[in-house]
Motif scaffolding. Structure first.
Motif, PDB file in Angstrom:
ATOM      1  N   CYS A   1      -2.364   1.750   6.918  1.00  0.00           N
ATOM      2  CA  CYS A   1      -2.784   0.482   7.497  1.00  0.00           C
ATOM      3  C   CYS A   1      -4.295   0.481   7.667  1.00  0.00           C
ATOM      4  O   CYS A   1      -4.911   1.527   7.755  1.00  0.00           O
ATOM      5  N   SER A   2      -4.873  -0.696   7.743  1.00  0.00           N
ATOM      6  CA  SER A   2      -6.326  -0.790   7.894  1.00  0.00           C
ATOM      7  C   SER A   2      -6.684  -1.143   9.322  1.00  0.00           C
ATOM      8  O   SER A   2      -6.442  -2.251   9.772  1.00  0.00           O
TER       9      SER A   2
ATOM     10  N   GLU B   1      -5.031  -4.191  12.083  1.00  0.00           N
ATOM     11  CA  GLU B   1      -3.625  -3.822  12.000  1.00  0.00           C
ATOM     12  C   GLU B   1      -3.361  -2.639  12.910  1.00  0.00           C
ATOM     13  O   GLU B   1      -4.188  -1.750  13.052  1.00  0.00           O
TER      14      GLU B   1
ATOM     15  N   ASP C   1      -7.254  -1.861   3.229  1.00  0.00           N
ATOM     16  CA  ASP C   1      -6.964  -3.276   3.496  1.00  0.00           C
ATOM     17  C   ASP C   1      -5.704  -3.703   2.752  1.00  0.00           C
ATOM     18  O   ASP C   1      -5.448  -3.270   1.622  1.00  0.00           O
ATOM     19  N   ASP C   2      -4.927  -4.574   3.375  1.00  0.00           N
ATOM     20  CA  ASP C   2      -3.647  -5.020   2.820  1.00  0.00           C
ATOM     21  C   ASP C   2      -3.871  -6.076   1.741  1.00  0.00           C
ATOM     22  O   ASP C   2      -4.269  -7.201   2.043  1.00  0.00           O
TER      23      ASP C   2
ATOM     24  N   ALA D   1      -8.969  -4.126   9.706  1.00  0.00           N
ATOM     25  CA  ALA D   1      -8.371  -5.458   9.621  1.00  0.00           C
ATOM     26  C   ALA D   1      -7.582  -5.796  10.878  1.00  0.00           C
ATOM     27  O   ALA D   1      -6.895  -6.809  10.930  1.00  0.00           O
TER      28      ALA D   1
ATOM     29  N   ARG E   1       0.806  -1.225   0.000  1.00  0.00           N
ATOM     30  CA  ARG E   1       0.000   0.000   0.000  1.00  0.00           C
ATOM     31  C   ARG E   1       0.835   1.268   0.000  1.00  0.00           C
ATOM     32  O   ARG E   1       0.576   2.186  -0.782  1.00  0.00           O
TER      33      ARG E   1
ATOM     34  N   SER F   1      -8.094  -7.455  -5.239  1.00  0.00           N
ATOM     35  CA  SER F   1      -7.730  -6.830  -3.972  1.00  0.00           C
ATOM     36  C   SER F   1      -6.651  -5.759  -4.186  1.00  0.00           C
ATOM     37  O   SER F   1      -6.718  -4.663  -3.617  1.00  0.00           O
TER      38      SER F   1
END
Length: 157
Positions: free
Chosen positions: A79-80, A85, A102-103, A83, A13, A117
């Motif tokens: 970072c998400s 993180e 999202d990663d 999720a 990302r 994704s």
């Protein structure tokens, strides 16, 4: 104006954001990316995606925030939180914003689902970067207003 896109691994990302920002931004604005715990390599799908979009990939590599030479003006974490993180906290007196994504490196499923994704992460980041680059230059003089707008941009999808 120097922007630092920050995440944990600096393999997907933040690299996508750095390359996309530098591709779209005027010469007086530059982005870098880094990680709090870099993986040491850029994810091959990130490179392939950027190349497919016509964005140069030469010179991008996974690095620690300790390797950033200049103090950035703005740090944007990608970072998400959804999720689970934990986004690293950049140490320094800089303007900060969170643009959680999202990663894609953690995506599972078919090749098409994994590719989707990565595409989604790119699309979200590009939308936010384009919104940032459309801001009137006068907003950079007002830290409070800029902070508010950066957080609003982080909600765009």
């Amino acid at each position: 104006m120097r922007i630092l896109f920050l995440c944990t691994g600096n393999s997907c990302r933040s690299i996508i954001a750095e390359a996309t920002f530098n591709h779209l931004a005027p010469a007086d604005m530059r982005a870098q990316s880094a990680g709090s715990h870099p993986t040491g390599e850029v994810h091959p799908r990130s490179i392939a995606l950027l190349q497919a979009k016509g964005i140069a990939t030469t010179g991008y590599f996974s690095k620690s925030w300790d390797e950033i030479g200049e103090t950035p003006d703005i740090v944007i974490t990608v970072c998400s939180n959804a999720a689970g993180e934990t986004c690293p906290a950049y140490l320094g007196n800089v303007l900060r914003a969170h643009w959680g994504v999202d990663d894609p490196a953690k995506a599972t499923g078919t090749e098409a689902e994994i590719a989707a994704s990565f595409e989604q992460a790119y699309r979200i980041l590009r939308t936010r970067i384009e919104a940032f680059l459309k801001l009137e230059s006068t907003i950079y003089q007002d830290r409070v207003a800029l902070q508010t707008v950066l957080q609003q941009i982080g909600q765009l999808s």
